[in-house]
Enzyme design. Structure first.
Site, PDB file in Angstrom:
ATOM      1  N   SER A 196     -16.752  24.972   7.751  1.00 42.40           N
ATOM      2  CA  SER A 196     -15.582  25.175   8.604  1.00 42.40           C
ATOM      3  C   SER A 196     -15.178  23.853   9.226  1.00 42.40           C
ATOM      4  O   SER A 196     -16.034  22.988   9.468  1.00 42.40           O
ATOM      5  CB  SER A 196     -15.918  26.173   9.717  1.00 42.40           C
ATOM      6  OG  SER A 196     -14.905  26.206  10.696  1.00 42.40           O
ATOM      7  N   TYR A 237     -21.556  28.721  16.633  1.00 43.00           N
ATOM      8  CA  TYR A 237     -20.903  28.663  15.327  1.00 43.00           C
ATOM      9  C   TYR A 237     -20.673  27.213  14.911  1.00 43.00           C
ATOM     10  O   TYR A 237     -20.990  26.823  13.786  1.00 43.00           O
ATOM     11  CB  TYR A 237     -19.585  29.426  15.374  1.00 43.00           C
ATOM     12  CG  TYR A 237     -18.856  29.480  14.054  1.00 43.00           C
ATOM     13  CD1 TYR A 237     -19.276  30.343  13.047  1.00 43.00           C
ATOM     14  CD2 TYR A 237     -17.759  28.668  13.809  1.00 43.00           C
ATOM     15  CE1 TYR A 237     -18.613  30.393  11.827  1.00 43.00           C
ATOM     16  CE2 TYR A 237     -17.085  28.716  12.599  1.00 43.00           C
ATOM     17  CZ  TYR A 237     -17.516  29.581  11.611  1.00 43.00           C
ATOM     18  OH  TYR A 237     -16.859  29.630  10.418  1.00 43.00           O
TER      19      TYR A 237
END
Length: 235
Positions: free
Chosen positions: A143, A159
């Site tokens: 990501s 995350y």
């Protein structure tokens, strides 16, 4: 390898990006192994794809469980004798808007087990099969939140940290393997999935097309890179 149908395993394949990747790889004549920790959901997804004519098989696989990973390795080895493509797609996003120092440590631990240690154990377990055939394409779904610059902003700390670590794992493994084995990370963008939400600008279908080229790299293709939309991006 051209005389064989290539074997590709996708974790978290029963929905979202994983589902689209499974579908698009099957369209490209791969034998797709759809990994899912939920047996019922995984089998229903595979059955649906098979009815549409896709060559897809179900593999029960919980990336948080090393015993489950080992069983999957044994299944693939016994059935196919090799694995050509591993796409580490399964992931969790449990801490949107929460500061890392304020969240329950269990959130960080769960996130790291799924987003980092799962891919690590899968790569480590499947690499011998790839080395045996001197062919492998490993794609880690990362990501943009895992870029170092993103660490300066609060929110989604677990995350972000997990994807930063996954990027590091990508570079380390790429530096340690030789031969025709490629290891890369890719940012799929902000995608309309359960994780990305309904307001994301990108469809899972579009995102998958921007990822699949890494599963089909030629021998002179890149390894140890981080990509978005086919372009190298900064770590």
């Amino acid at each position: 390898m051209s005389q064989f149908r290539k074997i590709a395993l996708i974790t978290g394949g029963n929905k979202g990006i994983g589902f689209e990747l499974s579908k698009q790889l099957a369209e490209k004549n791969f034998q797709v192994l759809l990994g899912s920790r939920d047996r019922d959901k995984g089998q229903k997804t595979v059955s649906s794809l098979q009815k549409q004519g896709y060559e897809v098989s179900f593999v029960e696989l919980d990336v948080d469980n090393t015993e489950s990973i080992q069983k999957a390795v044994e299944c693939v080895q016994q059935t196919y004798g090799r694995l050509d493509v591993l796409i580490n797609n399964a992931g969790v996003y449990l801490d949107e808007g929460i500061k890392l120092i304020e969240e329950d440590p269990a959130i960080l631990e769960k996130t790291m087990r799924t987003n980092l240690l799962g891919p690590y154990h899968l790569i480590r377990s499947f690499l011998p099969l790839m080395k045996k055939n001197n062919y492998g394409r490993i794609v880690n779904i990362s990501s943009g939140y895992g870029q170092m610059d993103e660490m300066d902003y609060t929110g989604a700390g677990s995350y972000k940290l997990s994807k930063l670590a996954l990027n590091g794992l990508t570079r380390i493994i790429a530096s340690e393997v030789s031969g025709n084995i490629k290891v890369n990370a890719v940012c799929p963008g902000w995608v309309r999935t359960d994780m990305g939400g309904p307001n994301a600008p990108r469809s899972a279908e579009e995102s998958s097309r921007s990822i699949l080229w890494l599963a089909e790299l030629e021998e002179d293709g890149p390894s140890g890179g981080f990509f978005r939309n086919g372009q190298r991006i900064s770590w």
